[in-house]
Every structure is written in structure tokens, then in C-alpha cells.
Design a protein around this motif. Structure first.
Motif, mmCIF file in Angstrom:
data_model
loop_
_atom_site.group_PDB
_atom_site.id
_atom_site.type_symbol
_atom_site.label_atom_id
_atom_site.label_comp_id
_atom_site.label_asym_id
_atom_site.label_seq_id
_atom_site.Cartn_x
_atom_site.Cartn_y
_atom_site.Cartn_z
ATOM 1 N N UNK A 1 5.903 -6.538 -0.090
ATOM 2 C CA UNK A 1 7.185 -5.862 0.070
ATOM 3 C C UNK A 1 7.902 -5.816 -1.271
ATOM 4 N N UNK A 2 8.641 -4.725 -1.517
ATOM 5 C CA UNK A 2 9.383 -4.611 -2.771
ATOM 6 C C UNK A 2 10.609 -3.727 -2.586
ATOM 7 N N UNK A 3 11.612 -3.960 -3.435
ATOM 8 C CA UNK A 3 12.815 -3.136 -3.422
ATOM 9 C C UNK A 3 12.456 -1.724 -3.869
ATOM 10 N N UNK A 4 13.077 -0.746 -3.220
ATOM 11 C CA UNK A 4 12.734 0.649 -3.496
ATOM 12 C C UNK A 4 13.959 1.519 -3.247
ATOM 13 N N UNK A 5 14.854 1.640 -4.259
ATOM 14 C CA UNK A 5 16.107 2.374 -4.066
ATOM 15 C C UNK A 5 15.965 3.884 -4.239
ATOM 16 N N UNK A 6 14.778 4.413 -4.054
ATOM 17 C CA UNK A 6 14.523 5.831 -4.249
ATOM 18 C C UNK A 6 14.997 6.638 -3.042
ATOM 19 N N UNK B 1 16.292 0.687 4.416
ATOM 20 C CA UNK B 1 17.320 -0.086 3.723
ATOM 21 C C UNK B 1 16.908 -0.456 2.303
ATOM 22 N N UNK B 2 16.318 0.516 1.585
ATOM 23 C CA UNK B 2 15.969 0.301 0.187
ATOM 24 C C UNK B 2 14.833 -0.659 -0.053
ATOM 25 N N UNK B 3 13.951 -0.824 0.924
ATOM 26 C CA UNK B 3 12.811 -1.712 0.762
ATOM 27 C C UNK B 3 11.579 -1.096 1.407
ATOM 28 N N UNK B 4 10.449 -1.252 0.724
ATOM 29 C CA UNK B 4 9.171 -0.761 1.245
ATOM 30 C C UNK B 4 8.271 -1.953 1.548
#
Length: 241
Positions: free
Chosen positions: A172-177, A210-213
């Protein structure tokens, strides 16, 4: 401590000595925070510093007519404008996607360091060559893969690169795209991106909210993407799992 991600990434593919690590840590830096969509450098600017990404994401962008094309993505530990040491006039934009922090290093100090250290010159030379390899992969992906595979490939690449710098947690990682960002990176329309993301979800390959993948089945996703990480030139033994 702001250059620790950079040093960790370089250490993953190079045998940095304690002295070389200290030399990098001794570089003068100026931290600057950027908001989502804010420009770090614009096409036509003349750069006087190189920026190391400390947190967040940065993308390289070219405006062609009325369309924006994202040419590359950069994660913490990357220096997206290292080329400006020798090509200071920007022929594209660098932008923040989501909030980011960048550590700026004066060109003069980097030139002095590299002039005095042959090993670090080779380290940064290798870094620019790897950047070129990533460009070639992106061209091949955009020119040959289906829309679904392009999006899968982008998720796979980011997961691999974030793993190296310790920012992947249980796949899992942050992903603000936004989906517009994805469209600009993958050469698609927003509507097409939305359909492909829904397809990946329905296959049980990803969750994105919510900005996370979260990659639910990384192996299957890599197969769909025809993802082979050789172009990133990172030994599997250096990945932080």
C-alpha cells in the motif's frame, strides 16, 4: 537529515562509502514546500539549483497544444532536475502532485562536490542514465500497451520505486493523484481512466480510495502490465520488503 531518502536510494544501487555519505549530507540545502499543482520549475526558467524530493510526488510535464502530457513521476529520494547542472534552461515543467517538500541544492555546490569526487560523479552519472532508461520504458508503454495495462504498469512502477525507499507498506502507498493526472500520464481521457480503474477493481487487483492505493494481487497486476523492473536497474536484494 532531509537527504536521507536520496542517500538511501543511491545506496541501493551503489556502494557509497561513509565518506561519500557524509559529503552528500554536508551539502547545503534549502527546504521548500509545494501545494498540489504548484510549479517547481516552468518551461523557459533557468535553474540554479537541483531539487531532491523529500516528501510527496513531483511530475515532469510538457504542454502540447491544449493537452498536458506527464513525462515522468518522481518519488522521495529522486532528483528530477539533475540534468540542469549542464542544461539549466528548462524545456518542460516540474510540478507537485499533492503536497510535496523539495530540498534545493545550489548548482555551484554540486559542481564542487562532483569535481572533487570521482565516485560520486559516477553515482550521479548512473542516476541520469537510469532516468533515460525510465523515459524509454514510458515511451514503449504508451506506444504498445493497452489502456488497462498502461495504468497497471504505472501502479507497478510506483510500488517498486517506493519499496526501495521504504515507503511501501504491505503493498500500500499514498497516491494523491486525480484521474486527470492519470489520464495525462497514460495518454488517455479521464472517462477512459475511470473505466480502466473500475476494471482493475472488479478484477480484485487494486483498491484506490482516500488518496491511497492498495495492490491486492501484485503478481497478477505485474503480469497484466507486462511489468519487468529491469529498466529501473535496482537489484532485488536491495528492495525493502
Amino acid at each position: 537529515m532531509s537527504l536521507e531518502r536520496l542517500i538511501g536510494r543511491l545506496q541501493a544501487v551503489n556502494d557509497l562509502s561513509p565518506m561519500e555519505r557524509d559529503q552528500l549530507l554536508g551539502l547545503p540545502i534549502k527546504l521548500k514546500q509545494f501545494a498540489d499543482g504548484e510549479y517547481i520549475l516552468r518551461e523557459g526558467d533557468t535553474a540554479t539549483h537541483c531539487g531532491a524530493v523529500v516528501s510527496g510526488y513531483v511530475f515532469r510535464q510538457k504542454i502540447v497544444g491544449s493537452r498536458s502530457q506527464i513525462l515522468a513521476l518522481y518519488v522521495p529520494g529522486d532528483i528530477p532536475d539533475l540534468h540542469t547542472l549542464h542544461l539549466p534552461r528548462m524545456d518542460h515543467d516540474l510540478c507537485s502532485v499533492g503536497p510535496s517538500t523539495v530540498a534545493f541544492i545550489p548548482h555551484s555546490d554540486l559542481h564542487s562536490l562532483l569535481t572533487s569526487s570521482a565516485p560520486l560523479t559516477h553515482v550521479f552519472w548512473r542516476d541520469t542514465l537510469t532516468d533515460g532508461a525510465v523515459f524509454r520504458e514510458w515511451v514503449a508503454v504508451l506506444g504498445t500497451l493497452s489502456a488497462l495495462s498502461r495504468i497497471a504498469h504505472l501502479f507497478c512502477e510506483l510500488a517498486f520505486r517506493l519499496e526501495v525507499v521504504g515507503l511501501l507498506r504491505n503493498n500500500s502507498f499514498e497516491f494523491p493523484f486525480t484521474q486527470q493526472n492519470m489520464a495525462d500520464a497514460c495518454g488517455l481521457s479521464v472517462v477512459h481512466v475511470n473505466r480502466m480503474v473500475q476494471e482493475l477493481r472488479s478484477r480484485g487487483l487494486i483498491e484506490w480510495k482516500k488518496g491511497e492505493v492498495l495492490l491486492l494481487n501484485r503478481g497478477e497486476l505485474e503480469t497484466l502490465a507486462e511489468f519487468n523492473a529491469d529498466y529501473l536497474h535496482i537489484d532485488d536484494d536491495t528492495r525493502r520488503i
